[in-house]
Design an enzyme around this catalytic site. Sequence first.
Site, PDB file in Angstrom:
ATOM      1  N   GLU A 160       0.846  -1.195   0.000  1.00  0.00           N
ATOM      2  CA  GLU A 160       0.000   0.000   0.000  1.00  0.00           C
ATOM      3  C   GLU A 160       0.885   1.250   0.000  1.00  0.00           C
ATOM      4  O   GLU A 160       1.847   1.325   0.760  1.00  0.00           O
ATOM      5  CB  GLU A 160      -0.900   0.034   1.237  1.00  0.00           C
ATOM      6  CG  GLU A 160      -1.924   1.149   1.139  1.00  0.00           C
ATOM      7  CD  GLU A 160      -2.858   1.232   2.343  1.00  0.00           C
ATOM      8  OE1 GLU A 160      -4.014   1.627   2.159  1.00  0.00           O
ATOM      9  OE2 GLU A 160      -2.420   0.917   3.461  1.00  0.00           O
ATOM     10  N   GLY A 294       3.485   2.128  11.170  1.00  0.00           N
ATOM     11  CA  GLY A 294       3.190   1.359  12.382  1.00  0.00           C
ATOM     12  C   GLY A 294       2.795  -0.062  12.060  1.00  0.00           C
ATOM     13  O   GLY A 294       3.249  -1.012  12.687  1.00  0.00           O
ATOM     14  N   ALA A 295       1.927  -0.215  11.046  1.00  0.00           N
ATOM     15  CA  ALA A 295       1.413  -1.542  10.695  1.00  0.00           C
ATOM     16  C   ALA A 295       0.689  -1.469   9.353  1.00  0.00           C
ATOM     17  O   ALA A 295       0.471  -0.388   8.812  1.00  0.00           O
ATOM     18  CB  ALA A 295       0.457  -2.039  11.777  1.00  0.00           C
ATOM     19  N   MET A 296       0.314  -2.654   8.825  1.00  0.00           N
ATOM     20  CA  MET A 296      -0.375  -2.719   7.531  1.00  0.00           C
ATOM     21  C   MET A 296      -1.412  -3.835   7.565  1.00  0.00           C
ATOM     22  O   MET A 296      -1.135  -4.931   8.039  1.00  0.00           O
ATOM     23  CB  MET A 296       0.671  -2.960   6.420  1.00  0.00           C
ATOM     24  CG  MET A 296       0.086  -3.176   5.042  1.00  0.00           C
ATOM     25  SD  MET A 296      -0.858  -1.726   4.480  1.00  0.00           S
ATOM     26  CE  MET A 296      -2.018  -2.515   3.366  1.00  0.00           C
ATOM     27  N   GLU A 297      -2.589  -3.545   6.976  1.00  0.00           N
ATOM     28  CA  GLU A 297      -3.759  -4.405   7.123  1.00  0.00           C
ATOM     29  C   GLU A 297      -3.890  -5.520   6.095  1.00  0.00           C
ATOM     30  O   GLU A 297      -4.993  -6.013   5.867  1.00  0.00           O
ATOM     31  CB  GLU A 297      -5.032  -3.543   7.072  1.00  0.00           C
ATOM     32  CG  GLU A 297      -5.330  -2.891   5.716  1.00  0.00           C
ATOM     33  CD  GLU A 297      -4.836  -1.469   5.577  1.00  0.00           C
ATOM     34  OE1 GLU A 297      -5.392  -0.728   4.756  1.00  0.00           O
ATOM     35  OE2 GLU A 297      -3.875  -1.096   6.284  1.00  0.00           O
ATOM     36  N   ASN A 298      -2.804  -5.959   5.449  1.00  0.00           N
ATOM     37  CA  ASN A 298      -2.918  -7.034   4.450  1.00  0.00           C
ATOM     38  C   ASN A 298      -3.918  -8.087   4.935  1.00  0.00           C
ATOM     39  O   ASN A 298      -3.853  -8.538   6.077  1.00  0.00           O
ATOM     40  CB  ASN A 298      -1.565  -7.725   4.240  1.00  0.00           C
ATOM     41  CG  ASN A 298      -0.419  -6.750   4.185  1.00  0.00           C
ATOM     42  OD1 ASN A 298      -0.380  -5.884   3.342  1.00  0.00           O
ATOM     43  ND2 ASN A 298       0.514  -6.878   5.119  1.00  0.00           N
ATOM     44  N   HIS A 330      -6.829  -1.234  15.054  1.00  0.00           N
ATOM     45  CA  HIS A 330      -6.899  -0.500  13.785  1.00  0.00           C
ATOM     46  C   HIS A 330      -6.796  -1.466  12.611  1.00  0.00           C
ATOM     47  O   HIS A 330      -7.624  -1.446  11.690  1.00  0.00           O
ATOM     48  CB  HIS A 330      -5.745   0.513  13.762  1.00  0.00           C
ATOM     49  CG  HIS A 330      -5.734   1.402  12.561  1.00  0.00           C
ATOM     50  ND1 HIS A 330      -6.187   2.701  12.594  1.00  0.00           N
ATOM     51  CD2 HIS A 330      -5.310   1.200  11.283  1.00  0.00           C
ATOM     52  CE1 HIS A 330      -6.049   3.253  11.394  1.00  0.00           C
ATOM     53  NE2 HIS A 330      -5.515   2.363  10.582  1.00  0.00           N
ATOM     54  N   GLU A 331      -5.783  -2.327  12.630  1.00  0.00           N
ATOM     55  CA  GLU A 331      -5.565  -3.228  11.480  1.00  0.00           C
ATOM     56  C   GLU A 331      -6.684  -4.260  11.357  1.00  0.00           C
ATOM     57  O   GLU A 331      -7.079  -4.627  10.249  1.00  0.00           O
ATOM     58  CB  GLU A 331      -4.207  -3.936  11.593  1.00  0.00           C
ATOM     59  CG  GLU A 331      -3.007  -2.994  11.711  1.00  0.00           C
ATOM     60  CD  GLU A 331      -3.020  -1.830  10.720  1.00  0.00           C
ATOM     61  OE1 GLU A 331      -3.495  -1.996   9.585  1.00  0.00           O
ATOM     62  OE2 GLU A 331      -2.559  -0.724  11.091  1.00  0.00           O
ATOM     63  N   GLU A 353      -9.112   4.884   6.422  1.00  0.00           N
ATOM     64  CA  GLU A 353      -8.243   5.174   7.563  1.00  0.00           C
ATOM     65  C   GLU A 353      -8.970   5.895   8.696  1.00  0.00           C
ATOM     66  O   GLU A 353      -8.740   5.616   9.860  1.00  0.00           O
ATOM     67  CB  GLU A 353      -7.014   5.973   7.113  1.00  0.00           C
ATOM     68  CG  GLU A 353      -6.110   5.203   6.139  1.00  0.00           C
ATOM     69  CD  GLU A 353      -5.578   3.891   6.721  1.00  0.00           C
ATOM     70  OE1 GLU A 353      -5.708   3.654   7.933  1.00  0.00           O
ATOM     71  OE2 GLU A 353      -5.027   3.090   5.942  1.00  0.00           O
TER      72      GLU A 353
END
Length: 905
Positions: A160, A294-298, A330-331, A353
Site C-alpha cells: 500500500e 506502524g502496521a499494515m492491514e494485508n 486499527h488493522e 483510515e
Amino acid sequence: PNTPSWSSSVETADVVSGNGSKPFPWDKMRLPKHVIPVHYDLLLHPNLTTLTFTGFARIEITVNQQTSSVILHSKHLQITRAAIQRRMGNSHTEEEVMVLEYPPFEQIALLAAFPLHVGQNYTVSIEYSANLSESFHGFYKSTYRTQEGEVRVLASTQFEPTAARMAFPCFDEPSFKARFSIKIRREPKHLALSNMPIVKSVSVANWLVEDHFDVSVKMSTYLVAFIVSDFKSVSKMTTSGIKISVYTVPDKINQADYALDAAVKLLDFYENYFSIPYPLPKQDLAAIPDFQSGAMENWGLTTYRESSLLYDPEKSSASAKLWITMIIAHELAHQWFGNLVTMEWWNDLWLNEGFAKFMEYVSVSITHPDLKVEDYFLGKCFDAMEVDALNSSHPVSTPVEDPAQIQEMFDDVSYEKGACILNMLRDYLNAEFFKAGLVQYPAEVQLPLTHLCFLSTIFHLHSVLMYFVFPHINQHWTRREILDVTTMMNTWTLQKGFPLVTVTVKGKTVHLHQEHYMKGSDSSPSTGYLWHVPLTYITSKSDTVQRFLLTTKTDVLILPEEVEWIKFNLGMNGYYIVHYEDDGWDALISLLKENHTAISSNDRASLINNVFQLVSIGKLSISKALDLSLYLKHESQIMPVFQGMNELIPMYKLMEKRDMDDVENQLKGYIVNLFKDLIDKQSWNDEGSVSERMLRSSLLLFACARKYQPCVDKAEEYFMKWKESNGTLRLPNDVKTAVYAVGAQTIEGWDFLFSKYRLPWFNTERNEIEVALSISRNKDKLQWIMDQSLLGDVVKTQDLPYIIVFVAKNPSGYHLAWKFLKENWNKLVQKFELGSASLAHMVIGVTNQYSTRERLAEVKEFFNSVDEKSSQLRCVQQAVETIEENIRWMDINFEKIKIWLQNNM
C-alpha cells in the site's frame, strides 16, 4: 516458468514522440477500464543470499472493450517473456507479445498481434526478475541480529498504496479486485506466509520447497502479502474458529502473548459488532524487524513494526501497551473497512483510515476497558486541527493521481480528522443509531458479495434512513435534522478546515456566529465556508447536555434562564473550536480557578486548546490564555495536563532557537512551577492505571529535562545504580526514559547507554533509549546517532524520522538536524518515498520551531533548489506556513509574555 527467456521485445517507449519503435498506447496515469483482472496465479522465488527474486505471473483477464493492448503496472521488474493465451474452441493458443515500458507512469503495455474481443477470457503470462527492494516498500529485504550476533535476512512485503507493481506486474489500483493463488519457493529452513493458509508444500529439489497457498477472496492488489523468514509463532482460536497467530523472530517469541490475546478479543468483537463473519480461515500478525509505518492491514496477514506488536510484561511501558492494543484494533478493523469494503480510488482514503482510527476507540473501550482509551480521543482531533488550520490543508476527500500525491493522503487529515468527524456523526446520531446504520445497510444490500464501497453512502443517508427506526432518537434530534445528515456531512468532507463558533451571551439570548478558522497573516475570514455544526452545551444552571444544529452563518438560541457560564462542545466531541465573547472567557477562567471539576477533564482540555488557538488568530491576547493556564496548578488529570504542556512547551521551544534566554528561562520556570506539586506527588514505580502511569512517565521526563533538581537527583541515583549493575538492575518501566535522559547527559553515561542499546535484551527499550541519546547536549554524539540511523546497521533506519526530530527539538541539535536533512535529502526520498508520512514528519519536525525570517528564507531556498516534485510536497507548504505563523506569533506575543511573567512569577 521454465521456458527460455525472451528479452528482445521489451522496449522503453515514449507516449508522445514514440522514441521506442512504437509509441506507448496509453497516455493517462490511471489504467484503462477495458481490461479487467479476474484471477492472478503468482509464483515467486526470492533468493535471500543474492537478494534477488524471480517471478511468474499468469493473470486471467476479461475484456470489456475491444483492444489490442493490455496496460498494467510494473516498476523495477526485468520482464523476460510475456505472452497472451486465448481459447479457440477446445484448444488454447499462446502467442508471445511485445512489451513496451513507460517508466514515468510505472506502466507496461503488452501489444498483441490480434484484437482482444469483448466478453472473451484471455490469460496473460509474464516472466520477470528483480532485486529485493532496499527501501521499506515492494518486496523488500529486512534483517535482524540473533542473540549470538548473527545477522539473518528475511523478505517481506509492503504494497500500500502503489508498490504491488514492484513485486509482480498487476492492475495496481484498488478497484481492480481479483482472486490470488500464490506459490512461493523457499529453502527448507525458512517458512513462507501469505494472505491464505498453505494447502500443500512440494519439494522441488533437495534445497528447495514450493508452498501453495489457498486461493484468496476477491481483493485489491495493495492487500496482497507474503513473507519468507525463519519466524516462530504462537496461536489461538477465536470463538468462531478463526486461527490467530503471531509471528516474530525466534528470540522475541516470548513477547507475542499480549498481542495474541488482544487480537483474539478484538476479532471476536468486530465479528459481533459488524454482524458480518470474518471471511478468511486465519489471521496472522507478523512483527517485521524493518518497517516504515506502524502496521499494515494485508488481508489475513497483517504486518507490524516490532514495537507496534511485541510486549514484554517485565520491561514494556504503559504507553506501549496502549499503543499496541490500538494498532491491532486499527488493522483488524480494516479487515472489514478497507479490505471487504474498499474505496474506489485513493481520494477517499479517509473512509478506510478515518474509519479504522475511529474503530480503535469504539472497540478497545469495550475489549480493554482498563485502558480508558476514550480519554485520549480528543488528542487526535487537536492533532488534526493543527494541520487543518493551515491554508495548505485539504478536504478529507481530495483528488489525487500520481503515487506521491497518493502517499500524501496518509496524513492527519485522513486518519485523525476522518475519525473525529465520524465520532461527531456518532454523537449526533447517538451510538446505537450509528451502529444500526453501519450494520443494517450492508446487510440489506448484500454488501460483502458486491464489495461496493458503502461507507460513502453513510453520507448519502437518504437511502440508508429507510432502514433506520426513528422513534428511539426523537428525544435526541428532530426528524428533519436527521434527514439532513447528507448535507451536514458534505460540509465536513468536501471543504478543508473547520469552523470557529463565536458565542455571545446577552441575558437569556445566546448569539452564535460561525467562520472558517485559519492561521496565517492573510487569514482574513474565508467567505463561502459554511458548516452544519452539531452544537452541544451545558450551563452553570444545568449539566444536562443540550443540542442545537447551527446550519447558518449566524443564529440565536434562547436559554430558559440567565446563566453565569456556558460551555459548548461537550467532551470535544465536535470538530470545531469555540470563542466566548465579552466576559464569556472570564467566567470560564473563574470556574476553572474556583471549581475546575465542575466540568469534565476533556472539557477542561478543550478549553486549554481553544484559548491558545484563539491567540493565534488574534481573537484573544496571550495574557488571557496564560491567565487560564494558572488553574493547572490544581490539575491532576492526564488530558488537561498534557494539553497544557502541548500549548506551553512550544512557546519556550521557539525561544530556544533564538537569543532570548531571560524570558525563555522565566517561562520554563513558570511551567515547572505550575506542575511542581503534581511532579512531587509522582512515585518512582509502575503502580496505578494506564493513564496515571503515562502521566508519570511524561511528567518525570519533563521535570528532569527542565533540570528540576529533586527529579534530576533521583534519576542520577537510579542511573548510577543501574550502571553499577552493568544494566542488570530492573528499573521501573515508567521512569526509564527520565533516568536514561539524565544519565546520557555525560559522555560516559551516553556511551554506556548506547552499549546497552545494541544488546538484544534491550530491544523493548530501544525507543526510550533513542529519546535519551537524542537529547544529549554533545553535538558530536547527536551527529553520530543521525549518521548511524541512516547507515541502518546498529540503529535501524526505520527509526531515523523520530531520531532526527528529537535532535531538531534539542537546542544543541537543531542546526545539525536541518543540515542533515538537506545533505541527505535524496537518500531520504529514496528510502522513505516521496510524499510519505515519514518524510513529512522529518520536514515538519525539523523546521516547525523556527521563527526568524532568516530561517524562513533558508527553508524556502533549499526546497526551491531540489527537484520540482519535492518542492511541491504538501509538507513543504506546511513547513513554510508554520514558520511564517511562528514569526507572526512571536512578533505579536513575545513582549506580552515577558510582561505577563514579570507580573505573575
